[in-house]
Design an enzyme around this catalytic site. Structure first.
Site, short mmCIF file in Angstrom:
data_model
loop_
_atom_site.label_atom_id
_atom_site.label_comp_id
_atom_site.label_asym_id
_atom_site.label_seq_id
_atom_site.Cartn_x
_atom_site.Cartn_y
_atom_site.Cartn_z
N LEU A 1 -9.80 38.80 24.80
CA LEU A 1 -10.32 38.70 25.79
C LEU A 1 -11.91 39.45 25.49
O LEU A 1 -11.75 40.36 25.03
CB LEU A 1 -9.87 39.47 27.20
CG LEU A 1 -8.43 39.04 27.35
CD1 LEU A 1 -7.91 39.66 28.39
CD2 LEU A 1 -8.41 37.55 27.92
N ASP A 2 -12.93 38.52 26.07
CA ASP A 2 -14.21 39.28 25.93
C ASP A 2 -14.44 40.35 27.10
O ASP A 2 -13.82 40.03 28.02
CB ASP A 2 -15.36 38.45 25.53
CG ASP A 2 -15.61 37.68 27.08
OD1 ASP A 2 -14.91 37.69 27.83
OD2 ASP A 2 -16.41 36.63 26.82
N LYS A 3 -15.54 41.09 26.66
CA LYS A 3 -15.82 42.24 27.72
C LYS A 3 -16.56 41.84 28.89
O LYS A 3 -16.79 42.44 29.80
CB LYS A 3 -16.73 43.09 26.93
CG LYS A 3 -18.14 42.81 26.68
CD LYS A 3 -18.80 43.70 25.66
CE LYS A 3 -19.93 43.17 25.28
NZ LYS A 3 -20.90 43.78 24.19
#
Length: 166
Positions: free
Chosen positions: A85-87
Site C-alpha cells: 500500500l502506498d502512503k
C-alpha cells in the site's frame, strides 16, 4: 435418461435455493445448499458449481467494499502473498488523518510540534500535509507565519519559521 435426470436435479437445486432463502433470508446459505444438491446429485454439476461459487464470492466481497475486475482476478487473488500500500491512501478513502502520535522527546508538547509542522505543511499539496493541517485546525492551533518555502519533489518541504520571544 440424462435428458430427464439433469433437468430434475437442476429443478431440485432451484427449489432448495428458494426454500432455503425463504426460510433463512440468507442468499449465501441458499446458494451453498443449492450447489450442494448439484454436486451430490452428479459430478458434472461441478462445472456449474465453480462459476456459481466464484460469483457468490464476488458478491460477498462487493458487499464488504472489495471489487474485482472479473472472475479471473478473483481466482488470481488466491495466489497473492504480499500486498503493498502506498502512503497516500489510494486504496482507502484517499483522505489520510492523524490518528495517533509518538513523541520521542517527551519534553516537547505534541501541540507545539503539530502547530509548527502544520504551519509549514499548509504550503504543500500532499495528502499527508492536508492531514497535518486538518489536525491542527481540529485542535484550534493557529498556523504560524513561514517564509522562504521550498517544496522539494520526493523529499518534502522546507521553510523558515520566525518565532518572537518576549
Amino acid at each position: 435418461m440424462t435428458a430427464v435426470f439433469v433437468p430434475v436435479v437442476v429443478v431440485i437445486a432451484l427449489i432448495t435455493f428458494g426454500v432455503t432463502w425463504w426460510l433463512t433470508g440468507m442468499i449465501d446459505t441458499a446458494l451453498m445448499h443449492a450447489v450442494s444438491v448439484l454436486v451430490i446429485a452428479c459430478p458434472c454439476a461441478l462445472g456449474l458449481a465453480t462459476p456459481a461459487a466464484i460469483m457468490a464470492g464476488m458478491g460477498v466481497a462487493a458487499r464488504h467494499g472489495v471489487w474485482f475486475k472479473d472472475a479471473q482476478s478473483l481466482e488470481a487473488a488466491g495466489n497473492i502473498d504480499t500486498v503493498v500500500l502506498d502512503k497516500t491512501g489510494t486504496l482507502t478513502i484517499g483522505k489520510p488523518t492523524i490518528v495517533d502520535h509518538v513523541m520521542v522527546d517527551k519534553s516537547i508538547a505534541v501541540d507545539d510540534v503539530l502547530q509548527i509542522a502544520a504551519s509549514v505543511e499548509a504550503h504543500a499539496s500532499h495528502p499527508l500535509a492536508t492531514a497535518l493541517v486538518n489536525a491542527a485546525t481540529e485542535r484550534n492551533l493557529p498556523l504560524m507565519n513561514v517564509t522562504d518555502i521550498s517544496v522539494i519533489k520526493g523529499a518534502g518541504i522546507q521553510a523558515i519559521l520566525k518565532v518572537w520571544v518576549w
